[in-house]
Motif scaffolding. Structure first.
Motif, short mmCIF file in Angstrom:
data_model
loop_
_atom_site.label_atom_id
_atom_site.label_comp_id
_atom_site.label_asym_id
_atom_site.label_seq_id
_atom_site.Cartn_x
_atom_site.Cartn_y
_atom_site.Cartn_z
N SER A 147 0.91 -1.21 -0.03
CA SER A 147 -0.03 -0.02 0.05
C SER A 147 0.95 1.31 -0.09
CB SER A 147 -0.92 -0.12 1.11
OG SER A 147 -0.20 0.02 2.45
N LYS A 148 2.12 1.21 0.43
CA LYS A 148 3.03 2.22 0.35
C LYS A 148 3.91 2.36 -0.68
CE LYS A 148 3.48 2.88 5.36
NZ LYS A 148 4.24 3.28 6.47
N GLY A 149 3.52 1.54 -1.90
CA GLY A 149 4.11 1.58 -3.12
C GLY A 149 5.46 0.93 -3.50
N GLN A 150 5.80 0.06 -2.25
CA GLN A 150 6.99 -0.93 -2.35
C GLN A 150 6.75 -2.25 -3.11
OE1 GLN A 150 6.81 -1.00 1.91
NE2 GLN A 150 8.81 -0.39 2.18
N SER A 151 7.57 -2.35 -4.07
CA SER A 151 7.51 -3.39 -5.08
C SER A 151 7.94 -4.76 -4.62
CB SER A 151 8.11 -3.07 -6.51
OG SER A 151 7.71 -4.16 -7.44
N LEU A 152 7.05 -5.61 -4.56
CA LEU A 152 7.30 -7.19 -4.16
C LEU A 152 7.66 -7.82 -5.39
CD1 LEU A 152 4.34 -7.45 -1.34
CD2 LEU A 152 6.95 -6.84 -1.10
N VAL A 153 7.08 -7.90 -6.58
CA VAL A 153 7.45 -8.46 -7.69
C VAL A 153 7.41 -7.55 -9.09
CG1 VAL A 153 6.78 -10.39 -9.55
CG2 VAL A 153 6.20 -10.39 -6.77
N SER A 154 8.43 -7.51 -9.34
CA SER A 154 8.73 -6.53 -10.79
C SER A 154 9.19 -7.39 -11.99
CB SER A 154 9.87 -5.28 -10.37
OG SER A 154 9.12 -4.59 -9.36
N TYR A 155 9.40 -6.62 -13.08
CA TYR A 155 9.88 -7.09 -14.40
C TYR A 155 10.45 -5.98 -15.14
CZ TYR A 155 6.26 -5.59 -17.30
OH TYR A 155 5.38 -4.66 -18.18
N LEU A 156 11.38 -6.69 -16.08
CA LEU A 156 11.71 -5.62 -17.05
C LEU A 156 11.99 -6.37 -18.42
CD1 LEU A 156 15.13 -3.91 -15.81
CD2 LEU A 156 12.91 -2.79 -16.72
N SER A 157 11.68 -5.82 -19.47
CA SER A 157 11.57 -6.59 -20.71
C SER A 157 12.88 -6.38 -21.29
CB SER A 157 10.53 -5.99 -21.62
OG SER A 157 9.11 -5.97 -21.20
N ILE A 158 13.62 -7.57 -21.71
CA ILE A 158 14.78 -7.45 -22.48
C ILE A 158 14.71 -8.16 -23.63
CG2 ILE A 158 17.27 -8.20 -22.11
CD1 ILE A 158 17.02 -7.94 -19.25
N GLY A 159 14.86 -7.45 -24.78
CA GLY A 159 14.63 -8.10 -26.24
C GLY A 159 13.02 -8.68 -26.22
N LYS A 160 12.96 -9.70 -26.52
CA LYS A 160 11.68 -10.28 -26.79
C LYS A 160 11.24 -11.11 -25.47
CE LYS A 160 12.70 -11.61 -31.48
NZ LYS A 160 12.47 -12.53 -32.76
N GLY A 161 11.89 -11.02 -24.36
CA GLY A 161 11.80 -11.77 -23.22
C GLY A 161 11.49 -10.85 -22.17
N ARG A 162 11.53 -11.40 -20.67
CA ARG A 162 11.66 -10.34 -19.53
C ARG A 162 12.32 -11.26 -18.48
NH1 ARG A 162 5.30 -10.28 -17.36
NH2 ARG A 162 4.93 -12.49 -17.35
N ILE A 163 12.86 -10.43 -17.54
CA ILE A 163 13.27 -11.00 -16.25
C ILE A 163 12.40 -10.61 -15.03
CG2 ILE A 163 14.96 -10.60 -14.57
CD1 ILE A 163 17.24 -10.45 -16.60
N ILE A 164 11.84 -11.55 -14.41
CA ILE A 164 10.88 -11.29 -13.47
C ILE A 164 11.71 -11.32 -11.76
CG2 ILE A 164 8.77 -11.93 -12.01
CD1 ILE A 164 7.51 -13.02 -14.63
N LEU A 165 11.63 -10.24 -11.00
CA LEU A 165 12.30 -10.30 -9.79
C LEU A 165 11.34 -10.63 -8.78
CD1 LEU A 165 14.95 -10.27 -8.08
CD2 LEU A 165 14.75 -7.66 -8.36
N PHE A 166 11.58 -11.52 -7.68
CA PHE A 166 10.69 -11.77 -6.32
C PHE A 166 11.55 -11.23 -5.20
CE2 PHE A 166 8.04 -14.44 -9.01
CZ PHE A 166 6.92 -14.69 -8.32
N SER A 167 10.86 -10.71 -4.46
CA SER A 167 11.43 -10.13 -3.43
C SER A 167 11.84 -10.81 -2.30
CB SER A 167 10.45 -8.86 -2.65
OG SER A 167 9.23 -9.69 -2.36
N THR A 168 11.41 -12.04 -2.32
CA THR A 168 11.97 -13.20 -1.51
C THR A 168 11.82 -14.65 -1.87
OG1 THR A 168 11.16 -14.25 0.70
CG2 THR A 168 9.54 -13.17 -0.64
N PRO A 169 12.82 -15.39 -1.78
CA PRO A 169 12.96 -16.66 -2.25
C PRO A 169 11.66 -17.63 -1.27
CG PRO A 169 14.69 -16.60 -1.06
CD PRO A 169 14.00 -14.99 -0.91
N TYR A 170 11.23 -17.11 -0.17
CA TYR A 170 10.70 -17.89 0.62
C TYR A 170 9.27 -18.20 0.28
CZ TYR A 170 14.86 -17.28 3.54
OH TYR A 170 16.16 -17.13 3.90
N ILE A 171 8.78 -17.50 -0.62
CA ILE A 171 7.43 -17.70 -1.26
C ILE A 171 7.31 -19.07 -2.11
CG2 ILE A 171 7.65 -16.56 -3.33
CD1 ILE A 171 5.11 -15.49 -3.11
N PHE A 172 8.75 -19.48 -2.23
CA PHE A 172 8.50 -20.80 -3.07
C PHE A 172 8.62 -22.15 -2.30
CE2 PHE A 172 10.35 -17.58 -5.97
CZ PHE A 172 9.01 -17.67 -7.10
N ILE A 173 8.94 -22.06 -1.07
CA ILE A 173 9.24 -23.04 -0.18
C ILE A 173 7.89 -23.52 0.34
CG2 ILE A 173 11.51 -22.35 0.67
CD1 ILE A 173 9.96 -21.54 3.28
#
Length: 236
Positions: A147-173
């Motif tokens: 709610s304060k605008g801090q990003s938890l998941v973001s992405y950048l397009s590079i060429g035809k694809g994209r990189i997605i960055l997660f703020s924490t790896p623990y969401i996957f455990i």
């Protein structure tokens, strides 16, 4: 009584029993695909087919990736790379790649609404997501924000694809993967059943044995073990 058939079948069943013991032996290493406890990622691993895919999940823990020269070509050719991990290791990799995203050093403490010190609950598009120990993402285009605008998941397009960055790896455990709507969000983000999983810490020796055993057992799917057992019983 065809003793040699009984001997072969007995040895075969003994061999399969040993394989079963190895396969179901618990692996307690954190982020291990064969750790079925709260710190493993067996739920994620079983949800996708770990194979060559247009989507790769790179979890950077323990050590950084040694060879990253393939990443920009992989993404530029239309593929998606999802990155999560230790914030210092992730930042080092992103800097080496020239990707304009970083994770802040401090764990977010400003929650949309507070449950406890472990995680943040976020309302996103009508679903509830849990982000344990997240670091705010600077740069990129936000997908999920507090709610304060801090990003938890973001992405950048590079060429035809994209990189997605997660703020924490623990969401996957396992502890958090199926909590609230996390798995739904991850599946929607990936958008397919195939996912290539890369762990910089590698598999444990037990994990490698389980991986090889899993491939071996998959090759035996056409073998009717019930008929083998019936044949074994008839020989006595």
């Amino acid at each position: 009584m065809m003793w040699w058939i009984k001997t072969i079948l007995t040895l075969g069943l003994l061999f399969l029993s040993i394989l079963a013991i190895i396969y179901y032996m618990p692996d307690n290493y954190q982020f291990c695909p064969y750790n079925y406890g709260p710190q493993g990622i067996s739920d994620l691993y079983s949800s996708f087919h770990n194979t060559t895919s247009s989507v790769t999940l790179l979890i950077i823990v323990g050590k950084n990736i040694e060879n990253f020269s393939w990443i920009l070509n992989y993404v530029s050719n239309g593929n998606t790379l999802i990155i999560a991990g230790n914030y210092t290791l992730v930042n080092s990799l992103l800097s080496s790649l020239g990707v304009k995203m970083i994770l802040e050093a401090d764990v977010i403490t400003c929650y949309q609404y507070y449950i406890n010190g472990e995680f943040t609950l976020i309302n996103f598009s009508g679903i509830t997501l849990v982000f344990p120990f997240p670091h705010a993402i600077v740069g990129g285009i936000p997908i999920v924000k507090t709610s304060k605008g801090q990003s938890l998941v973001s992405y950048l397009s590079i060429g035809k694809g994209r990189i997605i960055l997660f703020s924490t790896p623990y969401i996957f455990i396992n502890k958090y993967y199926k909590t609230f709507n996390n798995s739904e969000f991850i599946h929607e983000l990936i958008g397919k059943q195939n996912l290539r999983l890369l762990l910089t810490q590698g598999f444990t020796s037990l994990g490698k044995s389980k991986e090889a055993l899993s491939e071996f057992l998959n090759s035996l799917t056409s073998l009717r073990l019930d008929e083998l057992f019936t044949c074994y019983m008839r020989c006595y």
